[in-house]
Design a protein around this motif. Structure first.
Motif, PDB file in Angstrom:
ATOM      1  N   GLY A  37     -15.346 -40.500 -40.527  1.00 43.61           N
ATOM      2  CA  GLY A  37     -15.447 -39.370 -41.445  1.00 43.61           C
ATOM      3  C   GLY A  37     -16.836 -38.772 -41.338  1.00 43.61           C
ATOM      4  O   GLY A  37     -17.455 -38.783 -40.269  1.00 43.61           O
ATOM      5  N   ARG A  38     -17.322 -38.291 -42.458  1.00 39.69           N
ATOM      6  CA  ARG A  38     -18.596 -37.549 -42.445  1.00 39.69           C
ATOM      7  C   ARG A  38     -19.772 -38.369 -41.955  1.00 39.69           C
ATOM      8  O   ARG A  38     -20.700 -37.838 -41.348  1.00 39.69           O
ATOM      9  CB  ARG A  38     -18.942 -37.083 -43.869  1.00 39.69           C
ATOM     10  N   GLN A  39     -19.760 -39.686 -42.260  1.00 38.16           N
ATOM     11  CA  GLN A  39     -20.925 -40.507 -41.886  1.00 38.16           C
ATOM     12  C   GLN A  39     -20.820 -41.010 -40.449  1.00 38.16           C
ATOM     13  O   GLN A  39     -21.674 -41.746 -39.981  1.00 38.16           O
ATOM     14  CB  GLN A  39     -21.069 -41.695 -42.842  1.00 38.16           C
ATOM     15  N   ILE A  85     -18.676 -44.826 -49.828  1.00 36.23           N
ATOM     16  CA  ILE A  85     -18.265 -44.035 -48.668  1.00 36.23           C
ATOM     17  C   ILE A  85     -17.180 -44.770 -47.898  1.00 36.23           C
ATOM     18  O   ILE A  85     -17.085 -45.995 -47.948  1.00 36.23           O
ATOM     19  CB  ILE A  85     -19.453 -43.710 -47.735  1.00 36.23           C
ATOM     20  N   GLY A  86     -16.360 -43.983 -47.206  1.00 32.17           N
ATOM     21  CA  GLY A  86     -15.312 -44.569 -46.372  1.00 32.17           C
ATOM     22  C   GLY A  86     -14.066 -45.002 -47.117  1.00 32.17           C
ATOM     23  O   GLY A  86     -13.233 -45.704 -46.561  1.00 32.17           O
TER      24      GLY A  86
HETATM   25 MG   LIG Z   1     -17.127 -41.320 -44.755  1.00 32.03          MG
END
Ligand SMILES: [Mg+2]
Ligand SMILES: Nc1ncnc2c1ncn2[C@@H]1O[C@H](COP(=O)(O)OP(=O)(O)OP(=O)(O)O)[C@@H](O)[C@H]1O
Length: 119
Positions: A37-39, A85-86
């Motif tokens: 994802g974003r990270q 996150i995640g």
């Molecule tokens: Mg993420």
């Protein structure tokens, strides 16, 4: 009919599965997947510094009548969320048709017993 595709943390699968069974879901498919994802697979503090890593996730696929989508989505969020996150994502995709191979039945009957649909 919709196909609810939920990509979640693997350790959350037993809890989410049990919660979905409790609200009356009568079938699902579970697939081991990897993704980012974003990270991009890193602790957010370090993002951007390293190559993209695929993180192990599990994708649940649940076909449901339109009337059950909200219940299923709310149940997944309630039980898959850690707040970190995640935690994952849910995608909702239209299903053109469903067919039970044994009987040739089609439509919502494939997803639930007719009595269950009346509830
Ligand atoms: Mg993420
Ligand atoms: N745009 C996307 N398309 C397909 N799969 C995705 C997409 N975004 C995320 N995923 C899948 O969902 C998993 C979990 O994503 P994740 O929860 O890290 O999303 P995020 O947008 O980074 O949110 P968060 O900031 O909460 O981590 C990924 O490992 C990947 O498998």
């Amino acid at each position: 009919m919709k196909l609810v595709k939920a990509i979640i943390k693997p350790f959350k699968v037993p809890e989410v599965k049990d919660a979905l069974a409790e609200v009356g879901i009568e079938g699902m498919t579970v697939i081991d997947v990897k993704g980012f994802g974003r990270q991009k697979g890193h602790n957010s503090v370090y993002r951007g510094e390293y190559a993209i890593e695929f993180m192990p996730k599990v994708m649940l696929e649940i076909a449901v009548p339109d009337t059950e989508v909200k219940l299923v989505v709310d149940t997944i969020i309630k039980h898959a969320r850690t707040g970190n996150i995640g935690d994952g994502k849910i995608f909702i995709v239209p299903i053109e048709e469903a067919i039970r191979i044994r009987s040739g039945e089609t439509g919502d009957e494939v997803l639930y017993e007719p009595e269950a649909l009346a509830r």
